[in-house]
Design a protein around this motif. Structure first.
Motif, PDB file in Angstrom:
ATOM      1  N   SER A  37       6.972  10.795   2.648  1.00 23.30           N
ATOM      2  CA  SER A  37       6.115  10.028   3.504  1.00 23.30           C
ATOM      3  C   SER A  37       4.628  10.585   4.649  1.00 23.30           C
ATOM      4  CB  SER A  37       6.345   8.746   3.238  1.00 23.30           C
ATOM      5  OG  SER A  37       6.712   8.254   2.203  1.00 23.30           O
ATOM      6  N   LEU A  38       5.379  11.744   5.369  1.00 27.98           N
ATOM      7  CA  LEU A  38       4.418  12.013   6.807  1.00 27.98           C
ATOM      8  C   LEU A  38       3.138  13.179   5.746  1.00 27.98           C
ATOM      9  CD1 LEU A  38       7.501  13.657   8.793  1.00 27.98           C
ATOM     10  CD2 LEU A  38       5.904  11.822   9.339  1.00 27.98           C
ATOM     11  N   ALA A  39       2.845  13.087   4.329  1.00 29.52           N
ATOM     12  CA  ALA A  39       2.137  13.634   4.104  1.00 29.52           C
ATOM     13  C   ALA A  39       1.007  13.024   3.609  1.00 29.52           C
ATOM     14  CB  ALA A  39       2.725  14.455   2.308  1.00 29.52           C
ATOM     15  N   PHE A  40       1.555  11.983   3.698  1.00 31.39           N
ATOM     16  CA  PHE A  40      -0.165  10.675   4.194  1.00 31.39           C
ATOM     17  C   PHE A  40      -0.506  10.928   5.617  1.00 31.39           C
ATOM     18  CE2 PHE A  40       2.782   8.725   0.892  1.00 31.39           C
ATOM     19  CZ  PHE A  40       1.950   8.931  -0.408  1.00 31.39           C
ATOM     20  N   PHE A  91      12.193   3.201   6.466  1.00 33.37           N
ATOM     21  CA  PHE A  91      12.128   3.433   5.227  1.00 33.37           C
ATOM     22  C   PHE A  91      14.042   3.267   4.630  1.00 33.37           C
ATOM     23  CE2 PHE A  91       8.987   5.317   5.717  1.00 33.37           C
ATOM     24  CZ  PHE A  91       7.805   5.748   4.743  1.00 33.37           C
ATOM     25  N   ARG A  92      14.084   3.211   2.562  1.00 35.68           N
ATOM     26  CA  ARG A  92      15.499   3.638   2.211  1.00 35.68           C
ATOM     27  C   ARG A  92      15.949   4.419   1.811  1.00 35.68           C
ATOM     28  NH1 ARG A  92      14.046   2.693  -4.095  1.00 35.68           N
ATOM     29  NH2 ARG A  92      13.355   4.818  -4.227  1.00 35.68           N
ATOM     30  N   SER A  93      14.854   6.014   2.723  1.00 37.44           N
ATOM     31  CA  SER A  93      16.050   7.270   3.214  1.00 37.44           C
ATOM     32  C   SER A  93      16.041   7.857   3.909  1.00 37.44           C
ATOM     33  CB  SER A  93      16.115   7.768   1.855  1.00 37.44           C
ATOM     34  OG  SER A  93      15.018   8.697   1.053  1.00 37.44           O
ATOM     35  N   ILE A  94      16.659   9.665   4.574  1.00 42.42           N
ATOM     36  CA  ILE A  94      15.771   9.792   5.509  1.00 42.42           C
ATOM     37  C   ILE A  94      14.505  10.788   4.680  1.00 42.42           C
ATOM     38  CG2 ILE A  94      16.151  12.345   6.699  1.00 42.42           C
ATOM     39  CD1 ILE A  94      18.830  10.097   7.714  1.00 42.42           C
ATOM     40  N   GLU A  95      15.125  11.736   3.596  1.00 42.96           N
ATOM     41  CA  GLU A  95      13.710  12.145   3.125  1.00 42.96           C
ATOM     42  C   GLU A  95      12.718  11.305   2.234  1.00 42.96           C
ATOM     43  OE1 GLU A  95      14.359  14.532  -1.159  1.00 42.96           O
ATOM     44  OE2 GLU A  95      15.882  13.544  -0.725  1.00 42.96           O
ATOM     45  N   GLU A  96      12.979  10.005   1.795  1.00 45.33           N
ATOM     46  CA  GLU A  96      11.641   9.341   1.721  1.00 45.33           C
ATOM     47  C   GLU A  96      10.937   9.176   2.972  1.00 45.33           C
ATOM     48  OE1 GLU A  96      12.329   7.267  -2.008  1.00 45.33           O
ATOM     49  OE2 GLU A  96      13.520   5.765  -0.151  1.00 45.33           O
ATOM     50  N   THR A  97      11.056   8.674   4.074  1.00 49.79           N
ATOM     51  CA  THR A  97      11.046   8.953   5.248  1.00 49.79           C
ATOM     52  C   THR A  97       9.823  10.714   5.582  1.00 49.79           C
ATOM     53  OG1 THR A  97      12.221   8.201   5.517  1.00 49.79           O
ATOM     54  CG2 THR A  97      10.465   8.698   7.271  1.00 49.79           C
ATOM     55  N   THR A  98      10.747  11.676   5.351  1.00 52.87           N
ATOM     56  CA  THR A  98      10.328  13.208   5.245  1.00 52.87           C
ATOM     57  C   THR A  98       8.626  13.196   4.567  1.00 52.87           C
ATOM     58  OG1 THR A  98      12.497  13.108   6.595  1.00 52.87           O
ATOM     59  CG2 THR A  98       9.926  15.463   6.000  1.00 52.87           C
ATOM     60  N   PHE A 137       0.688  -1.501  -0.398  1.00 56.63           N
ATOM     61  CA  PHE A 137      -0.555   0.251  -0.017  1.00 56.63           C
ATOM     62  C   PHE A 137       1.254   1.009   0.155  1.00 56.63           C
ATOM     63  CE2 PHE A 137      -1.898   3.330   2.723  1.00 56.63           C
ATOM     64  CZ  PHE A 137      -3.406   3.717   2.057  1.00 56.63           C
ATOM     65  N   PHE A 138       1.615   1.538   0.772  1.00 54.45           N
ATOM     66  CA  PHE A 138       2.562   2.920   0.758  1.00 54.45           C
ATOM     67  C   PHE A 138       3.886   2.784  -0.116  1.00 54.45           C
ATOM     68  CE2 PHE A 138       0.847   2.676   5.114  1.00 54.45           C
ATOM     69  CZ  PHE A 138       1.623   4.657   5.539  1.00 54.45           C
ATOM     70  N   ASN A 139       3.955   1.728  -0.390  1.00 50.70           N
ATOM     71  CA  ASN A 139       5.182   1.496  -1.827  1.00 50.70           C
ATOM     72  C   ASN A 139       4.211   2.264  -3.208  1.00 50.70           C
ATOM     73  OD1 ASN A 139       7.260   0.926  -1.132  1.00 50.70           O
ATOM     74  ND2 ASN A 139       6.807  -1.094  -0.931  1.00 50.70           N
ATOM     75  N   LYS A 140       3.588   0.952  -3.507  1.00 49.07           N
ATOM     76  CA  LYS A 140       2.494   2.371  -3.960  1.00 49.07           C
ATOM     77  C   LYS A 140       2.065   3.660  -4.568  1.00 49.07           C
ATOM     78  CE  LYS A 140       0.049  -1.901  -5.942  1.00 49.07           C
ATOM     79  NZ  LYS A 140      -0.553  -2.964  -6.634  1.00 49.07           N
ATOM     80  N   SER A 141       1.313   4.351  -3.219  1.00 49.73           N
ATOM     81  CA  SER A 141       1.029   5.654  -2.680  1.00 49.73           C
ATOM     82  C   SER A 141       2.095   6.585  -2.945  1.00 49.73           C
ATOM     83  CB  SER A 141       0.768   5.345  -1.070  1.00 49.73           C
ATOM     84  OG  SER A 141      -0.479   4.408  -1.112  1.00 49.73           O
ATOM     85  N   ILE A 142       3.785   5.689  -2.591  1.00 44.38           N
ATOM     86  CA  ILE A 142       4.584   6.560  -2.742  1.00 44.38           C
ATOM     87  C   ILE A 142       4.881   7.460  -3.815  1.00 44.38           C
ATOM     88  CG2 ILE A 142       7.005   7.221  -2.105  1.00 44.38           C
ATOM     89  CD1 ILE A 142       6.324   5.707   0.466  1.00 44.38           C
ATOM     90  N   SER A 143       5.390   6.145  -4.620  1.00 44.31           N
ATOM     91  CA  SER A 143       5.446   6.070  -6.325  1.00 44.31           C
ATOM     92  C   SER A 143       4.043   6.979  -7.026  1.00 44.31           C
ATOM     93  CB  SER A 143       5.729   4.776  -6.801  1.00 44.31           C
ATOM     94  OG  SER A 143       5.427   4.729  -8.124  1.00 44.31           O
ATOM     95  N   ARG A 159       4.369  10.521  -6.641  1.00 45.57           N
ATOM     96  CA  ARG A 159       6.425  10.582  -6.579  1.00 45.57           C
ATOM     97  C   ARG A 159       7.270  11.526  -5.729  1.00 45.57           C
ATOM     98  NH1 ARG A 159       5.209  13.248 -12.849  1.00 45.57           N
ATOM     99  NH2 ARG A 159       3.899  10.975 -13.828  1.00 45.57           N
ATOM    100  N   LEU A 160       6.838  10.685  -4.389  1.00 41.55           N
ATOM    101  CA  LEU A 160       7.275  10.751  -3.331  1.00 41.55           C
ATOM    102  C   LEU A 160       8.637  10.111  -3.530  1.00 41.55           C
ATOM    103  CD1 LEU A 160       4.454  11.349  -0.817  1.00 41.55           C
ATOM    104  CD2 LEU A 160       5.836  13.260  -2.276  1.00 41.55           C
ATOM    105  N   ASN A 161       9.194   9.212  -3.418  1.00 42.07           N
ATOM    106  CA  ASN A 161      10.431   8.102  -3.623  1.00 42.07           C
ATOM    107  C   ASN A 161      11.249   9.268  -4.233  1.00 42.07           C
ATOM    108  OD1 ASN A 161       8.337   7.894  -6.508  1.00 42.07           O
ATOM    109  ND2 ASN A 161       9.297   5.968  -6.721  1.00 42.07           N
ATOM    110  N   THR A 162      12.423   9.050  -4.005  1.00 43.47           N
ATOM    111  CA  THR A 162      13.798   9.523  -4.268  1.00 43.47           C
ATOM    112  C   THR A 162      14.822   8.751  -5.777  1.00 43.47           C
ATOM    113  OG1 THR A 162      15.049   8.796  -2.688  1.00 43.47           O
ATOM    114  CG2 THR A 162      14.099  11.282  -2.844  1.00 43.47           C
ATOM    115  N   ALA A 163      14.166   7.747  -5.906  1.00 43.09           N
ATOM    116  CA  ALA A 163      15.082   6.915  -6.285  1.00 43.09           C
ATOM    117  C   ALA A 163      13.770   6.197  -7.216  1.00 43.09           C
ATOM    118  CB  ALA A 163      15.811   6.299  -5.920  1.00 43.09           C
ATOM    119  N   PRO A 164      14.329   5.235  -8.371  1.00 44.35           N
ATOM    120  CA  PRO A 164      13.468   4.092  -8.356  1.00 44.35           C
ATOM    121  C   PRO A 164      13.143   2.965  -7.344  1.00 44.35           C
ATOM    122  CG  PRO A 164      15.071   4.376 -10.442  1.00 44.35           C
ATOM    123  CD  PRO A 164      15.399   5.540  -9.155  1.00 44.35           C
TER     124      PRO A 164
END
Length: 144
Positions: free
Chosen positions: A105-108, A96-103, A62-68, A71-76
């Motif tokens: 994702s707080l938008a969710f 998460f794999r990165s701090i930026e993607e963690t931050t 769910f979260f991987n699809k939502s992030i993708s 367009r909140l992911n920083t890499a493929p």
């Protein structure tokens, strides 16, 4: 936090021994093995109010699809590396794999998952340390 300690005690989480941080048998001559271990807490989010019966693979997908999609992911690839659910207390931790993607994702916060609005927060220890003197969530002492 207390929940983390309970998860360790129940065997749901296996903490890494200090020796896992080093690349050599002798820690005095070793270098740190991976920055991921050092940034782990900053790459985690607390997910509250998860519905009964939710599974770790469901939350991850769910979260991987939502992030993708947002367009909140920083890499493929997938941003979520691990999910840990505490079914007794209806919460989970996403790693998460990165701090930026963690931050990002707080938008969710408040997103609907199986008809339930999820609460996304930084883990408690990190929130207090991130903004010294500003209370738990940066709002001058008001907890969320």
């Amino acid at each position: 936090p207390m929940q983390y300690k309970q998860m360790i005690a129940s065997g749901r989480i296996v903490p890494l021994p200090p020796s896992a941080l080093y690349t050599a048998a002798d820690p005095s001559t070793a270098t740190i093995a991976t920055p991921n271990l050092l940034t782990r807490q900053s790459r985690r989010l607390y997910i509250g109010n998860i519905p009964f019966g939710a599974t770790e693979p469901e939350l991850m997908e769910f979260f991987n699809k939502s992030i993708s999609k947002a367009r909140l992911n920083t890499a493929p690839g997938n941003a979520i590396q691990a999910v840990q659910i505490n079914t007794e207390k209806n919460f989970a931790f996403l790693e998460f794999r990165s701090i930026e993607e963690t931050t990002n994702s707080l938008a969710f916060d408040g997103i609907s998952f199986h008809g339930t609005c999820l609460k996304l927060r930084r883990p408690q220890g990190l929130r207090a340390a991130a903004r010294p003197g500003h209370g738990v969530d940066g709002r001058h002492g008001h907890a969320r």
